[in-house]
Structure formats: C-alpha cells, structure tokens
Design an enzyme around this catalytic site. Structure first.
Site, PDB file in Angstrom:
ATOM      1  N   HIS A  87      -0.427  37.728   1.230  1.00 16.11           N
ATOM      2  CA  HIS A  87      -1.046  37.683   2.556  1.00 16.11           C
ATOM      3  C   HIS A  87      -2.019  36.504   2.657  1.00 16.11           C
ATOM      4  O   HIS A  87      -2.097  35.828   3.678  1.00 16.11           O
ATOM      5  CB  HIS A  87      -1.818  38.973   2.835  1.00 16.11           C
ATOM      6  CG  HIS A  87      -0.985  40.222   2.787  1.00 16.11           C
ATOM      7  ND1 HIS A  87      -1.140  41.179   1.817  1.00 16.11           N
ATOM      8  CD2 HIS A  87       0.008  40.668   3.589  1.00 16.11           C
ATOM      9  CE1 HIS A  87      -0.297  42.176   2.034  1.00 16.11           C
ATOM     10  NE2 HIS A  87       0.417  41.891   3.098  1.00 16.11           N
ATOM     11  N   ARG A 122       3.416  47.404  -2.493  1.00 17.29           N
ATOM     12  CA  ARG A 122       4.059  48.569  -3.122  1.00 17.29           C
ATOM     13  C   ARG A 122       4.139  48.462  -4.641  1.00 17.29           C
ATOM     14  O   ARG A 122       4.513  49.448  -5.292  1.00 17.29           O
ATOM     15  CB  ARG A 122       5.465  48.769  -2.545  1.00 17.29           C
ATOM     16  CG  ARG A 122       5.472  49.263  -1.095  1.00 17.29           C
ATOM     17  CD  ARG A 122       6.880  49.567  -0.624  1.00 17.29           C
ATOM     18  NE  ARG A 122       6.915  50.267   0.658  1.00 17.29           N
ATOM     19  CZ  ARG A 122       7.168  49.673   1.829  1.00 17.29           C
ATOM     20  NH1 ARG A 122       7.398  48.372   1.881  1.00 17.29           N
ATOM     21  NH2 ARG A 122       7.195  50.384   2.945  1.00 17.29           N
TER      22      ARG A 122
HETATM   23  P1  AMP Z   1       3.194  43.417   4.915  1.00 20.98           P
HETATM   24  O1  AMP Z   1       1.729  43.711   4.885  1.00 20.98           O
HETATM   25  O2  AMP Z   1       3.924  43.838   3.688  1.00 20.98           O
HETATM   26  O3  AMP Z   1       3.849  43.861   6.187  1.00 20.98           O
HETATM   27  O4  AMP Z   1       3.297  41.826   4.921  1.00 20.98           O
HETATM   28  C1  AMP Z   1       2.662  41.066   5.910  1.00 20.98           C
HETATM   29  C2  AMP Z   1       3.157  39.659   5.824  1.00 20.98           C
HETATM   30  O5  AMP Z   1       2.879  39.133   4.530  1.00 20.98           O
HETATM   31  C3  AMP Z   1       4.680  39.558   6.022  1.00 20.98           C
HETATM   32  O6  AMP Z   1       4.973  38.399   6.775  1.00 20.98           O
HETATM   33  C4  AMP Z   1       5.178  39.444   4.612  1.00 20.98           C
HETATM   34  O7  AMP Z   1       6.420  38.765   4.524  1.00 20.98           O
HETATM   35  C5  AMP Z   1       4.077  38.630   3.975  1.00 20.98           C
HETATM   36  N1  AMP Z   1       4.112  38.816   2.519  1.00 20.98           N
HETATM   37  C6  AMP Z   1       4.101  39.987   1.837  1.00 20.98           C
HETATM   38  N2  AMP Z   1       4.212  39.764   0.505  1.00 20.98           N
HETATM   39  C7  AMP Z   1       4.283  38.416   0.360  1.00 20.98           C
HETATM   40  C8  AMP Z   1       4.423  37.548  -0.768  1.00 20.98           C
HETATM   41  N3  AMP Z   1       4.490  38.013  -2.008  1.00 20.98           N
HETATM   42  N4  AMP Z   1       4.475  36.221  -0.540  1.00 20.98           N
HETATM   43  C9  AMP Z   1       4.403  35.715   0.722  1.00 20.98           C
HETATM   44  N5  AMP Z   1       4.280  36.482   1.825  1.00 20.98           N
HETATM   45  C10 AMP Z   1       4.216  37.811   1.647  1.00 20.98           C
END
Ligand code: AMP
Length: 289
Positions: free
Chosen positions: A37, A187
């Site tokens: 993030h 996760r």
């Molecule tokens: P989430 O909180 O899992 O919905 O993720 C929010 C945003 O962060 C989404 O655009 C995800 O693709 C991005 N994201 C989550 N994990 C990663 C990662 N390891 N590398 C880059 N972006 C990420």
C-alpha cells in the site's frame, strides 16, 4: 493529515480541492496497510497536489463463505502509516453510510471476470466496481493507483473507467514482495509458519513459467502444467488455479506471442493467496514500474 469519516464531508472537501485547481491522487485500500500500500501512496504523492487514501473493507466484494468478518483490521496502525507517508486525507467511511438500504442499482460485468479469481469469487468484481464507482464520485481523483498484485482487478477497473468514461487515469504499481519473493498481502498474517515458508512456491512457480517463455516455450497448456507441477511439489497448499491469458483482455491464447499474464491462486488453511507476472512473448516483464 485530515481524517474524514462522513460521505458528505468527503465529497464537499473533494469538490473544494477540485475547484481550487488541485490535482487529486486516490489510493483505495481495505486497510491493514503494508509496504505494498505504501508503494502506491508514494507514487501518488510524487504525482499529485493532494493524496486521498481510503480504508474500507467492502462487504459487497466478499462472498458468503469468505473472510469479511475476520479480514484483518487495525485502524490505529493504518493512521500512523498514512501519517508517515504524508497523506493529506484519510477517508474511512462506515458500512452503514455506504450501503444504507437495499440497493436499486447493481453492476454487471460482461468481460474479464469469467476467468481467474472471477470464476471462484462470484460477484466479487461487481462488488469491487460498485464501491469504486462510489469512491471515485466521493473523492474526484484525476489519478487512481492500483497494485498489479491484483492484476485482474486492474483489468476490470480499466474496463469500468473506459466504458463509463470516468475522467480518471489509472496508474498500475508493481507488486511489492517480501525478501523471499512472497507478494505482500494483508492476508499473509493468516499463514502458519510452515505455510509461510512454503508460500514462496507461488512466486517461484511464476518465475519458472516465465523462464520457460524466456527460453522459447510458447505453448500455454505446457507452461500451466509445468507451473502446477512445480507448485504442487513445493507446497501442500491447494491450487485454485494456474492460468495463462492475454493481458489486459484476459482471453485464452493459443500461443504466447503477446503480452500475457501468468496467474496463480493457492488455498492455505486460513488464507487464499494470489500472485501473477505479466510479460511479453520473450518472457520480459512488462508494466513493471
Ligand atoms: P487491498 O487493501 O488488499 O484491497 O489493496 C489495496 C491496493 O493495494 C490494491 O490496489 C492492491 O492491488 C494494492 N496492493 C496490495 N498488495 C500489494 C503489493 N504487495 N504490492 C503492490 N500493491 C499492492
């Protein structure tokens, strides 16, 4: 940093910013923020006058047997992470205000969702584009940042923005990984120690598949079989899918002669992990930046 919890306040504030000519970069998240993030936040900061990060665990994108209730949450930590990254506005709407009563409108996606995660997570992407439509209207961004770890999500949001003419540029951001290659994910905390060790199999399997292309293999079925065999030999996690498709259209290919995505999903006891690589016919990573 301003923390906004009310929808009306967010929309008013975004309107004022827009009227005063500020460019707004938007980073939607479900919280439990990690370096993946942060990488999105940093990119947004370099390109925009104002950066808005949202934290919202969106019930619409979780199936009945999925992990909405036990999705990890830590607002205090998230506020510190956002502050550290000089975020201007942290938007934390409440479920009751986002979805006050029965909805009159649902969104239907006709392409890019009958494969990969869309196959096993029925309704997931409809939930994603519904909440993003709302969040885009509330935050009025000129740019929105998404991680390529969720490459199918990026492809679907790209279709949303193009089909419905949102005046927003989508910026894809390279997947941030642990030292051993495991993609960072909220996760990952649900993996047991042995599962955590074995989970490197996803990235290693993807690299193995990419190298097959690099050394001249073009047959997608052969590559998928080899990657499945590799992952099964390295971990007791249960494969949900290994797929190789065109990207971003996510259609089957007869042979690898364009930009493709090689993607995997693996079930562990308390977490389902996903990962992917996007590369060209020479196995060279594309979209990586
Ligand atoms: P989430 O909180 O899992 O919905 O993720 C929010 C945003 O962060 C989404 O655009 C995800 O693709 C991005 N994201 C989550 N994990 C990663 C990662 N390891 N590398 C880059 N972006 C990420």
């Amino acid at each position: 940093m301003k923390i906004i919890r009310s929808i009306r306040e967010m929309q008013q504030y975004a309107n004022e910013l827009k009227m005063s000519g500020k460019s707004i970069g938007f980073v939607p998240t479900m919280g439990f923020l990690h370096e993946g993030h942060e990488s999105l936040m940093k990119r947004a900061k370099t390109n925009n006058d104002i950066v808005i990060v949202s934290i919202f665990v969106n019930p619409l994108q979780f199936g009945p047997n999925e992990d909405f209730d036990r999705y990890p949450r830590d607002e205090e930590h998230d506020i510190l992470v956002a502050q550290k990254n000089n975020i201007d506005i942290l938007f934390i709407p409440q479920v009751e205000e986002m979805y006050p009563n029965d909805r009159s409108i649902t969104m239907d996606i006709t392409k890019r969702t009958d494969v990969l995660c869309g196959r096993s997570r029925v309704g997931h992407f409809a939930g994603v584009i519904t909440v993003l439509t709302k969040l885009f209207h509330l935050t009025l961004p000129s740019q929105a940042y998404f991680g390529l770890k969720d490459a199918q999500q990026f492809a679907v949001v790209d279709a949303l923005v193009n089909d419905l003419n949102f005046p927003i540029e989508l910026v894809p951001v390279t997947t941030v990984r642990e030292q051993d290659g495991l993609a960072k994910s909220s996760r990952n905390v649900y993996l047991s120690e042995p599962e955590r060790q074995e989970a490197t199999a996803l990235y290693q399997g993807l690299q193995f598949g990419r190298q097959l292309v690099e050394t001249g293999t073009r047959d997608p079925d052969y590559i998928v079989n080899e990657v499945e065999r590799f992952i099964n030999s390295q971990t007791r996690g249960k494969i949900d899918y290994v797929e190789l498709l065109s990207y971003p259209d996510l259609t089957p290919v007869d042979e690898v002669n364009e930009q493709v995505i090689l993607a995997v999903a693996v079930f562990y006891e308390h977490a389902r992990l996903i990962d992917n690589l996007i590369f060209d016919q020479n196995g060279k990573l594309t979209l990586d930046r």
